[in-house]
Design a protein around this motif. Structure first.
Motif, PDB file in Angstrom:
ATOM      1  N   MET A   1       1.112  -1.392   0.121  1.00  0.00           N
ATOM      2  CA  MET A   1       0.230   0.071   0.386  1.00  0.00           C
ATOM      3  C   MET A   1       0.846   1.249   0.386  1.00  0.00           C
ATOM      4  O   MET A   1       2.007   1.121   0.797  1.00  0.00           O
ATOM      5  N   CYS A   2       0.125   2.047  -0.454  1.00  0.00           N
ATOM      6  CA  CYS A   2       1.177   3.666  -0.602  1.00  0.00           C
ATOM      7  C   CYS A   2       0.254   4.563   0.274  1.00  0.00           C
ATOM      8  O   CYS A   2      -0.488   4.662   0.166  1.00  0.00           O
ATOM      9  N   ALA A   3       0.731   5.327   1.216  1.00  0.00           N
ATOM     10  CA  ALA A   3       0.668   6.730   1.069  1.00  0.00           C
ATOM     11  C   ALA A   3       0.288   7.693   0.281  1.00  0.00           C
ATOM     12  O   ALA A   3       1.173   8.479  -0.858  1.00  0.00           O
ATOM     13  N   TYR A   4      -0.740   8.524   0.101  1.00  0.00           N
ATOM     14  CA  TYR A   4      -0.531  10.022  -0.196  1.00  0.00           C
ATOM     15  C   TYR A   4      -0.696  11.171   0.774  1.00  0.00           C
ATOM     16  O   TYR A   4      -0.660  11.329   1.652  1.00  0.00           O
ATOM     17  N   VAL A   5       0.754  11.619  -0.075  1.00  0.00           N
ATOM     18  CA  VAL A   5       1.783  12.323   0.615  1.00  0.00           C
ATOM     19  C   VAL A   5       1.022  14.119  -0.354  1.00  0.00           C
ATOM     20  O   VAL A   5       1.315  14.822  -1.299  1.00  0.00           O
ATOM     21  N   LEU A   6       0.936  14.640   1.165  1.00  0.00           N
ATOM     22  CA  LEU A   6       0.434  16.158   0.702  1.00  0.00           C
ATOM     23  C   LEU A   6       2.710  16.997   0.708  1.00  0.00           C
ATOM     24  O   LEU A   6       2.305  17.404   2.024  1.00  0.00           O
ATOM     25  N   VAL A   7       2.646  18.357  -0.425  1.00  0.00           N
ATOM     26  CA  VAL A   7       4.377  18.510   0.315  1.00  0.00           C
ATOM     27  C   VAL A   7       3.919  20.103   0.007  1.00  0.00           C
ATOM     28  O   VAL A   7       3.341  20.661  -0.926  1.00  0.00           O
ATOM     29  N   ALA A   8       4.060  20.639   0.778  1.00  0.00           N
ATOM     30  CA  ALA A   8       3.946  21.998   0.865  1.00  0.00           C
ATOM     31  C   ALA A   8       4.916  22.914   0.986  1.00  0.00           C
ATOM     32  O   ALA A   8       5.532  23.191   2.056  1.00  0.00           O
ATOM     33  N   GLU A   9       5.832  23.771  -0.198  1.00  0.00           N
ATOM     34  CA  GLU A   9       6.955  23.592   0.095  1.00  0.00           C
ATOM     35  C   GLU A   9       7.037  24.922  -0.734  1.00  0.00           C
ATOM     36  O   GLU A   9       6.866  24.771  -2.720  1.00  0.00           O
ATOM     37  N   LEU A  22       9.569  10.987  -2.851  1.00  0.00           N
ATOM     38  CA  LEU A  22       7.988   9.986  -2.449  1.00  0.00           C
ATOM     39  C   LEU A  22       7.510   9.022  -3.261  1.00  0.00           C
ATOM     40  O   LEU A  22       7.320   7.667  -2.648  1.00  0.00           O
ATOM     41  N   LEU A  23       7.705   9.527  -4.830  1.00  0.00           N
ATOM     42  CA  LEU A  23       7.342   8.549  -5.377  1.00  0.00           C
ATOM     43  C   LEU A  23       8.400   7.353  -5.567  1.00  0.00           C
ATOM     44  O   LEU A  23       7.903   6.039  -6.225  1.00  0.00           O
ATOM     45  N   GLN A  24       9.728   7.258  -5.197  1.00  0.00           N
ATOM     46  CA  GLN A  24      10.249   6.209  -5.720  1.00  0.00           C
ATOM     47  C   GLN A  24      10.541   5.332  -4.326  1.00  0.00           C
ATOM     48  O   GLN A  24      10.395   4.090  -4.331  1.00  0.00           O
ATOM     49  N   GLU A  25       9.404   5.953  -2.820  1.00  0.00           N
ATOM     50  CA  GLU A  25       9.028   4.815  -2.031  1.00  0.00           C
ATOM     51  C   GLU A  25       7.909   4.081  -2.108  1.00  0.00           C
ATOM     52  O   GLU A  25       7.687   3.248  -1.565  1.00  0.00           O
ATOM     53  N   GLY A  26       7.248   4.682  -3.631  1.00  0.00           N
ATOM     54  CA  GLY A  26       6.273   4.243  -3.821  1.00  0.00           C
ATOM     55  C   GLY A  26       5.212   5.174  -3.511  1.00  0.00           C
ATOM     56  O   GLY A  26       3.586   4.749  -3.301  1.00  0.00           O
ATOM     57  N   HIS A  27       5.086   6.231  -3.024  1.00  0.00           N
ATOM     58  CA  HIS A  27       3.696   6.945  -2.758  1.00  0.00           C
ATOM     59  C   HIS A  27       3.662   7.729  -3.581  1.00  0.00           C
ATOM     60  O   HIS A  27       4.246   7.717  -4.587  1.00  0.00           O
ATOM     61  N   THR A  28       2.327   8.550  -3.618  1.00  0.00           N
ATOM     62  CA  THR A  28       1.896   9.327  -4.010  1.00  0.00           C
ATOM     63  C   THR A  28       1.722  10.587  -3.775  1.00  0.00           C
ATOM     64  O   THR A  28       1.782  10.915  -2.140  1.00  0.00           O
ATOM     65  N   ALA A  29       1.731  11.597  -4.316  1.00  0.00           N
ATOM     66  CA  ALA A  29       2.313  12.997  -3.901  1.00  0.00           C
ATOM     67  C   ALA A  29       1.297  13.954  -4.332  1.00  0.00           C
ATOM     68  O   ALA A  29       1.489  14.870  -5.638  1.00  0.00           O
ATOM     69  N   THR A  30       1.192  14.901  -3.830  1.00  0.00           N
ATOM     70  CA  THR A  30       0.930  16.911  -4.456  1.00  0.00           C
ATOM     71  C   THR A  30       1.362  17.731  -3.681  1.00  0.00           C
ATOM     72  O   THR A  30       2.260  17.526  -2.866  1.00  0.00           O
ATOM     73  N   VAL A  31       2.455  18.405  -5.056  1.00  0.00           N
ATOM     74  CA  VAL A  31       2.955  19.866  -4.057  1.00  0.00           C
ATOM     75  C   VAL A  31       2.141  21.023  -4.338  1.00  0.00           C
ATOM     76  O   VAL A  31       1.541  20.955  -5.856  1.00  0.00           O
TER      77      VAL A  31
END
Length: 230
Positions: A1-9, A22-31
């Motif tokens: 399973m992967c986590a959905y991570v929000l990156v606020a930077e 994060l993508l390399q770790e298998g997660h999904t991400a929005t910036v």
């Protein structure tokens, strides 16, 4: 399973580096690049974790964290270039689960993210490997420590210290470095508290805590885990 991570930077290069890691770790991400956009994204798509820079435009990281803690229990890992104690304490008091001071390595950031997700009960990718050194076995999946085959009951802070030292036997850790591993677990922890954690761990894993052969003091520097037992 992967986590959905929000990156606020707001630093676009930093944000992209985090996203790729994060993508390399298998997660999904929005910036997103400002605090207002971060809160909008949280309301639209509830993330499993927010990686939150403090120095955001529109609404700063402190303001975002206040709103998140008022409305939700989403884990927050704060990023800050301001390493003063007041800033760190304010972030933790507002409910941040952990923090990292810039500059940081992407590898350490990913390790912190895995730790926060695990503590929060949110999904974390991958099967973390069992770590062994000096007769100590640390199982991150079971969150279990064994010494010479016998289970050792550890507090969360003791576990994270032992986990860090077992992963790098013979490395000398300063008190400040070990303190970083307990951030977000024991928010009242200080460098002096690290000495207490080590003393308690020696009682649990040493045959004679007064003459330790595993958790050794390196005078003037800190502590190390002897890797001689293997």
């Amino acid at each position: 399973m992967c986590a959905y991570v929000l990156v606020a930077e707001d630093d676009e290069k930093q944000a992209e580096l985090i996203r790729r890691s994060l993508l390399q770790e298998g997660h999904t991400a929005t910036v997103v690049h400002d605090g207002g956009a971060a809160l909008d994204e949280v309301r639209r798509h509830k993330p499993d974790l927010v990686v939150l820079d403090l120095m955001l435009p529109v609404i700063d990281g402190f303001g975002v964290c206040r709103v998140l803690r008022r409305d939700d229990d989403i884990p927050v890992l704060m990023l800050t270039a301001r390493s003063t104690e007041d800033d760190v304490l304010l972030g933790l008091e507002l409910g941040a689960d952990d923090y990292m001071t810039k500059p940081y390595s992407p590898r350490e950031l990913m390790a912190r993210i895995r730790t926060v997700l695990r503590r929060s009960g949110r999904p974390a990718t991958g099967q973390e490997q069992v770590i062994r050194a000096a007769g100590i076995t640390v199982d991150p999946v079971r969150h279990e420590v064994r010494c010479d085959g016998s289970r050792v009951e550890c507090t969360p802070g003791e576990y994270e210290i032992l986990r860090a030292m077992t992963a790098e036997p013979e490395r000398v850790f300063s008190r400040r470095q070990l303190l970083q591993h307990t951030r977000g677990i024991d928010r009242a922890s200080t460098e002096r508290a690290i000495d207490v954690h080590i003393m308690n761990l020696r009682k649990k894993i040493e045959a004679d805590p007064r003459r330790p052969t595993r958790l050794l003091t390196v005078f003037g520097v800190g502590y190390k885990l002897s890797g001689e037992r293997g």
